[in-house]
Design a protein around this motif. Structure first.
Motif, PDB file in Angstrom:
ATOM      1  N   GLN A  15       0.728  -1.323   0.119  1.00 33.34           N
ATOM      2  CA  GLN A  15       0.066  -0.207   0.019  1.00 33.34           C
ATOM      3  C   GLN A  15       0.929   1.253   0.004  1.00 33.34           C
ATOM      4  OE1 GLN A  15      -3.347  -0.079   2.677  1.00 33.34           O
ATOM      5  NE2 GLN A  15      -4.130  -2.197   2.068  1.00 33.34           N
ATOM      6  N   CYS A  18       2.180   1.749  -3.579  1.00 33.32           N
ATOM      7  CA  CYS A  18       0.990   2.295  -4.358  1.00 33.32           C
ATOM      8  C   CYS A  18       0.740   3.985  -3.858  1.00 33.32           C
ATOM      9  CB  CYS A  18      -0.412   1.566  -4.010  1.00 33.32           C
ATOM     10  SG  CYS A  18      -0.539  -0.143  -4.442  1.00 33.32           S
ATOM     11  N   ARG A  23      -0.883   4.585  -7.561  1.00 34.38           N
ATOM     12  CA  ARG A  23      -1.477   3.328  -8.060  1.00 34.38           C
ATOM     13  C   ARG A  23      -2.666   3.052  -6.962  1.00 34.38           C
ATOM     14  NH1 ARG A  23       1.781  -1.228 -10.424  1.00 34.38           N
ATOM     15  NH2 ARG A  23      -0.661  -1.613 -11.448  1.00 34.38           N
ATOM     16  N   SER A  24      -3.537   2.342  -7.787  1.00 32.77           N
ATOM     17  CA  SER A  24      -4.501   1.910  -7.034  1.00 32.77           C
ATOM     18  C   SER A  24      -4.402   0.465  -6.397  1.00 32.77           C
ATOM     19  CB  SER A  24      -5.853   1.988  -7.673  1.00 32.77           C
ATOM     20  OG  SER A  24      -6.735   1.012  -7.405  1.00 32.77           O
ATOM     21  N   ARG A  25      -4.408   0.033  -5.182  1.00 31.06           N
ATOM     22  CA  ARG A  25      -4.580  -1.323  -4.681  1.00 31.06           C
ATOM     23  C   ARG A  25      -5.005  -2.582  -5.349  1.00 31.06           C
ATOM     24  NH1 ARG A  25      -3.612  -5.670  -4.094  1.00 31.06           N
ATOM     25  NH2 ARG A  25      -3.417  -6.904  -2.103  1.00 31.06           N
ATOM     26  N   ILE A  28      -3.696  -4.395  -8.490  1.00 29.54           N
ATOM     27  CA  ILE A  28      -2.526  -5.396  -8.439  1.00 29.54           C
ATOM     28  C   ILE A  28      -2.955  -6.532  -7.695  1.00 29.54           C
ATOM     29  CG2 ILE A  28      -0.176  -5.818  -7.130  1.00 29.54           C
ATOM     30  CD1 ILE A  28      -0.148  -2.492  -7.218  1.00 29.54           C
ATOM     31  N   VAL A 221       6.015  -2.451  -8.641  1.00 36.44           N
ATOM     32  CA  VAL A 221       4.796  -1.642  -8.163  1.00 36.44           C
ATOM     33  C   VAL A 221       4.864  -0.329  -8.753  1.00 36.44           C
ATOM     34  CG1 VAL A 221       3.014  -0.805  -6.681  1.00 36.44           C
ATOM     35  CG2 VAL A 221       3.850  -3.414  -6.483  1.00 36.44           C
ATOM     36  N   GLU A 222       6.006   0.062  -8.497  1.00 34.07           N
ATOM     37  CA  GLU A 222       6.217   1.696  -8.683  1.00 34.07           C
ATOM     38  C   GLU A 222       6.375   1.793 -10.379  1.00 34.07           C
ATOM     39  OE1 GLU A 222       8.438   2.765  -4.598  1.00 34.07           O
ATOM     40  OE2 GLU A 222       9.540   3.176  -6.644  1.00 34.07           O
ATOM     41  N   ASN A 226       1.328  -5.391 -12.207  1.00 34.50           N
ATOM     42  CA  ASN A 226      -0.135  -5.938 -11.866  1.00 34.50           C
ATOM     43  C   ASN A 226      -0.379  -7.236 -11.334  1.00 34.50           C
ATOM     44  OD1 ASN A 226      -0.092  -6.657 -14.391  1.00 34.50           O
ATOM     45  ND2 ASN A 226      -1.303  -4.705 -15.173  1.00 34.50           N
TER      46      ASN A 226
END
Ligand SMILES: *Cc1c(COP(=O)(O)O)cnc(C)c1O
Length: 240
Positions: A15, A18, A23-25, A28, A221-222, A226
Motif C-alpha cells: 500500500q 501504491c 496507483r490503486s491497490r 495489483i 509496483v512503482e 499488476n
C-alpha cells in the motif's frame, strides 16, 4: 512470523508503494508462490484468502494441486474457495499437456514450439489459456525468455493460435542487494508492453505485467506491475 503477520506486512509495504506511485491497490494481484513450502502451508495460504497460487514445476505442485481441489470441494467449515493456479516456471514443450487445463495462467511462454504444444492441448479441452510472454529484459544468460527485439514478431505469430490469449508480459529481474537497481528491468518490460499496444499488435490491448518478487516487488509496483509473484516474503521458505 505467522502467515497472517507476513500477509499484513506485505500488504502494508504494498500500500505504501501504491501511495508513492499513485496507483490503486485493486489493480495489483498477488500470486502466492508456494514452491518452497509444504502441502499444509499451501492449504493454509489458500484458506487465509490468497486466491492466486504459483508453482514452477508440476512434479512439485501436483500434491498441493490435488489437495487444494479436495479442500475446495469439501464442506468443512474452513474449506477455501477454488484456488487459481499460475504456472511460473520455465516449461518444457513436452510438459505443456500436464499444465494446460490445471493452471489457469502460464507465465513463461517464450517460444513457438511451446505455443504449439499449449495450443494443441487447449484446443482438445476447448479452452483459451491466458499466457504471459516471458521476456529476458536484463539480458542475463541464465534467464529464460525472448530477447526484447523478438517480442513483436512473436506476438504476430501468436495471432494464429486461437486458444492462446496474450494476457501480458513477464520478466525476472536479477537478484540485487539494492532493489532499486532492478528498476530499469521493470521499466523496460512496461515500455515493451506499451509499444505492443501502440503498434496495436494484438486484437485487444495487453495490460498484464507479471513482475516483482520478494526482493524487489515495491520497485515493480512503482513501475506498473499488476501481478506480483511472492514466495519467501509471503508464504515463507521451508528448509529442505
Ligand atoms: C520462485 C519464484 C518466485 C518467488 O520467489 P521469491 O523470491 O521467494 O518471492 C517468483 N517468480 C518465479 C518465476 C519464481 O521461480
Amino acid at each position: 512470523m505467522t502467515l497472517e503477520q507476513r500477509i499484513a506486512h506485505v500488504e502494508q509495504r504494498l500500500q505504501q508503494a501504491c501511495a508513492r506511485s499513485g496507483r490503486s491497490r485493486e489493480d495489483i494481484n498477488i500470486i502466492a508462490v508456494t514452491k518452497y513450502v509444504s502441502v499444509s502451508a499451501t492449504l493454509e495460504a489458500i484458506r487465509s484468502g490468497l486466491v492466486h497460487v504459483g508453482e514452477n514445476r508440476w512434479q512439485n505442485a501436483q500434491e498441493k494441486w490435488y489437495a487444494a481441489r479436495q479442500l475446495a470441494a469439501s464442506d468443512a467449515p474452513d474449506a477455501a474457495g477454488q484456488a487459481v493456479w499460475h504456472f511460473i516456471g520455465s516449461l518444457q514443450t513436452n510438459k505443456a499437456k500436464e499444465i494446460v487445463g490445471r493452471f489457469a495462467y502460464i507465465h513463461s511462454l517464450d517460444r513457438l514450439s511451446l505455443a504449439q504444444a499449449i495450443e494443441k492441448k487447449a484446443a482438445e479441452l476447448e479452452i483459451v489459456v491466458p499466457c504471459f510472454l516471458q521476456v529476458n529484459v536484463s539480458g542475463e544468460d541464465s534467464k529464460h525468455g525472448l530477447a526484447p527485439e523478438e517480442l513483436l514478431p512473436f506476438v504476430k505469430e501468436l495471432s494464429r493460435f486461437t486458444h492462446i490469449k496474450i494476457e501480458g508480459l513477464m520478466t525476472m529481474a536479477p537478484f540485487e542487494a539494492e532493489p532499486e537497481q532492478t528498476r530499469p528491468v521493470f521499466r523496460g518490460l512496461r515500455q515493451l508492453r506499451d509499444e505492443l499496444n501502440r503498434e496495436a499488435a494484438t486484437d485487444t490491448p495487453v495490460n498484464g505485467l507479471s513482475m516483482g518478487m520478494s526482493n524487489d516487488f515495491e520497485v515493480a509496483v512503482e513501475e506498473g506491475a499488476n501481478w506480483l509473484r511472492l514466495g519467501t516474503i509471503l508464504v515463507g521458505k521451508e528448509e529442505e
